[in-house]
Scaffold this active site. Structure first.
Site, PDB file in Angstrom:
ATOM      1  CG  HIS A  74      -2.087  -0.888   1.105  1.00  0.00           C
ATOM      2  ND1 HIS A  74      -3.172  -0.834   1.938  1.00  0.00           N
ATOM      3  CD2 HIS A  74      -2.351  -1.878   0.211  1.00  0.00           C
ATOM      4  CE1 HIS A  74      -4.056  -1.755   1.578  1.00  0.00           C
ATOM      5  NE2 HIS A  74      -3.571  -2.407   0.542  1.00  0.00           N
ATOM      6  CE1 TYR A 204      -4.884   3.909   8.907  1.00  0.00           C
ATOM      7  CE2 TYR A 204      -5.254   3.884  11.271  1.00  0.00           C
ATOM      8  CZ  TYR A 204      -4.580   3.409  10.156  1.00  0.00           C
ATOM      9  OH  TYR A 204      -3.611   2.450  10.299  1.00  0.00           O
ATOM     10  N   PRO A 295      -3.259   0.381  19.313  1.00  0.00           N
ATOM     11  CG  PRO A 295      -5.302  -0.667  18.913  1.00  0.00           C
ATOM     12  CD  PRO A 295      -4.489  -0.043  20.000  1.00  0.00           C
ATOM     13  CE  LYS A 299       4.416   3.323  13.024  1.00  0.00           C
ATOM     14  NZ  LYS A 299       4.989   2.976  11.744  1.00  0.00           N
ATOM     15  CE1 TYR A 386      -0.924   4.091   9.236  1.00  0.00           C
ATOM     16  CE2 TYR A 386       0.348   2.806   7.657  1.00  0.00           C
ATOM     17  CZ  TYR A 386      -0.796   2.981   8.435  1.00  0.00           C
ATOM     18  OH  TYR A 386      -1.797   2.038   8.398  1.00  0.00           O
TER      19      TYR A 386
HETATM   20  C1  DHB Z   1      -4.691  -2.851  11.303  1.00  0.00           C
HETATM   21  C2  DHB Z   1      -4.594  -2.536  12.615  1.00  0.00           C
HETATM   22  C3  DHB Z   1      -4.218  -1.276  12.965  1.00  0.00           C
HETATM   23  O1  DHB Z   1      -4.106  -0.949  14.240  1.00  0.00           O
HETATM   24  C4  DHB Z   1      -3.932  -0.308  12.038  1.00  0.00           C
HETATM   25  O2  DHB Z   1      -3.586   0.936  12.413  1.00  0.00           O
HETATM   26  C5  DHB Z   1      -4.009  -0.635  10.729  1.00  0.00           C
HETATM   27  C6  DHB Z   1      -4.386  -1.929  10.358  1.00  0.00           C
HETATM   28  C7  DHB Z   1      -5.097  -4.221  10.899  1.00  0.00           C
HETATM   29  O3  DHB Z   1      -5.417  -5.037  11.765  1.00  0.00           O
HETATM   30  O4  DHB Z   1      -5.117  -4.499   9.704  1.00  0.00           O
END
Ligand code: DHB
Length: 401
Positions: A74, A204, A295, A299, A386
């Site tokens: 991506h 997001y 999450p 990271k 990121y």
């Molecule tokens: C996923 C989890 C995340 O916390 C994130 O920021 C992006 C993707 C995932 O589980 O795919």
């Protein structure tokens, strides 16, 4: 039974498994113990976004065959807020950096398969694990195996890769560690759904009823998350309610969220935690045993992989009589740990709705989101954090990597 190994590894998540493989490439033997079963470890749902540095590390370690075939590269993400969905183009902003969507469970399956194929010592379903004599040069790893036999393993060093709730960090005497911690007043309800993703890259979404994230696993399987209360009861969320709330938070004219059977559902708490130093005597902590990020931004896995890349090199040096790399291990990890801790905190607090917060918070968040999508400098900061920072790939003294 009393046995001997060079490195005792506690924990069979990605950190412990990758460490055992990196050590094997350097000709260093290890025994890895894990309280859960292999099936449990391979089914545990976690995030699924690998930084370029993590992919490079797995490739250099010869672990990327399936990742290179099935991982989805991506080049950006979407930020949705205030009724608009805006793309942040990582490739353009960072000179070509990307992320790869490949689930942590798949990384774990690849690592277990490889360690077993290489004859690695992995003990699942152990109990009563203890690490002692940490301030000597012969630390001990004790455990009871799945058949009920007690083992005492004399090690040169022990790696605590056993997560936030593991036994290793609490085995360090009081007063040695400094810790920093923040709990967030929300959690994530995550689902895995048997439906093709409704988006080409992750979304997001900031919404007045709370954050939502549209991720994916494969071209046929979607992964989605909803902000919920920290004490939320999953029974209060039948599938129809989940889909209705997701559709509301991602709503955009002309776009439809595809729905399908939910394969897995769970609630993830949100916490930031750092403890330092990541070493006491001959015990070295790595991954969630030493630090936790919320999450948002995915990271956790990337930090764990970077820790053990540094740890493999430090242990190799230590076992060859060079104490300096082991002395530097903690400091060499903590820069990255704090950068990811800050980024995860920033992305989390910019996108989530704090229960009881006033309208001022919302306006500050929206201003920040508008800034990120309109200023190249602000967007570059997001893209750089990121996609992550390079991981040190070092040559082994033994057989290579
Ligand atoms: C996923 C989890 C995340 O916390 C994130 O920021 C992006 C993707 C995932 O589980 O795919």
């Amino acid at each position: 039974m009393r046995t001997r190994t060079q490195v005792g590894i506690v924990g069979g998540g990605p950190a412990g498994l990758l460490l055992s493989h990196l050590l094997a490439l350097r000709g260093i033997d290890s025994i890895l113990v894990e309280i859960r079963s292999r099936e449990y470890c391979e089914a545990r749902q976690r995030a699924g976004v690998l930084e370029d540095g993590s992919v490079a590390l797995l490739r250099a370690a010869g672990l990327a065959d399936r990742l290179d075939r099935q991982g989805l590269v991506h080049g950006g993400i979407y930020l949705q807020f205030d009724g608009q969905r805006r793309h942040v183009d990582f490739r353009d902003l960072t000179g070509g950096r990307t992320v790869t969507v490949y689930a942590q469970t798949e990384v774990v399956k690849d690592l277990i398969a490889r360690r077993l194929a290489d004859g690695g010592a992995l003990e699942f379903s152990v109990s009563d694990t203890k690490v002692t004599d940490l301030d000597t040069d012969r630390p001990l790893l004790r455990y009871t195996d799945a058949a009920g036999e007690r083992h005492e393993v004399v090690c040169d060093a022990i790696a605590g890769c056993d997560g936030f709730h593991g036994v290793c960090r609490p085995s360090i005497p009081p007063g040695v560690l400094s810790t920093w911690e923040r709990d967030y007043p929300y959690a994530w309800l995550g689902i895995l759904a048997d439906v093709p993703p409704s988006t080409d890259e992750l979304i997001y979404a900031h919404h007045e009823t709370g954050f939502a994230l549209h991720s994916l696993r494969t071209p046929a399987i979607s992964r989605l998350y909803l902000q919920v209360a920290p004490d939320e009861d999953i029974a209060a969320w039948p599938d129809e309610r989940i889909w209705a709330e997701l559709a509301r938070r991602f709503e955009l004219p002309g776009w439809t969220l595809q729905q399908g059977p939910i394969l897995d559902k769970g609630i993830t708490p949100m916490r930031s935690f750092v403890s330092a130093p990541m070493r006491y005597g001959r015990l070295f902590l790595a991954g969630d045993a030493a630090h936790i990020v919320p999450p948002t931004g995915a990271k956790g896995l990337n930090l764990a992989l970077a820790d053990v890349a540094a740890l493999a090199a430090a242990l190799d040096a230590l076992l060859h009589g060079d104490e300096q790399a082991a002395a530097d291990y903690s400091a060499s990890c903590l820069d990255r740990v704090w950068r990811s801790t800050h980024f995860s905190w920033w992305l989390t607090t910019t996108l989530h709705r704090t229960p009881g917060a006033d309208e001022m918070e919302t306006q500050l968040q929206l201003s920040q989101l508008r800034y990120v999508v309109s200023s190249r400098a602000a967007a570059t900061s997001l893209a750089e954090n990121y996609t992550g920072f390079p991981v040190q790939l070092t040559e082994g003294r033994g057989r290579g990597c």
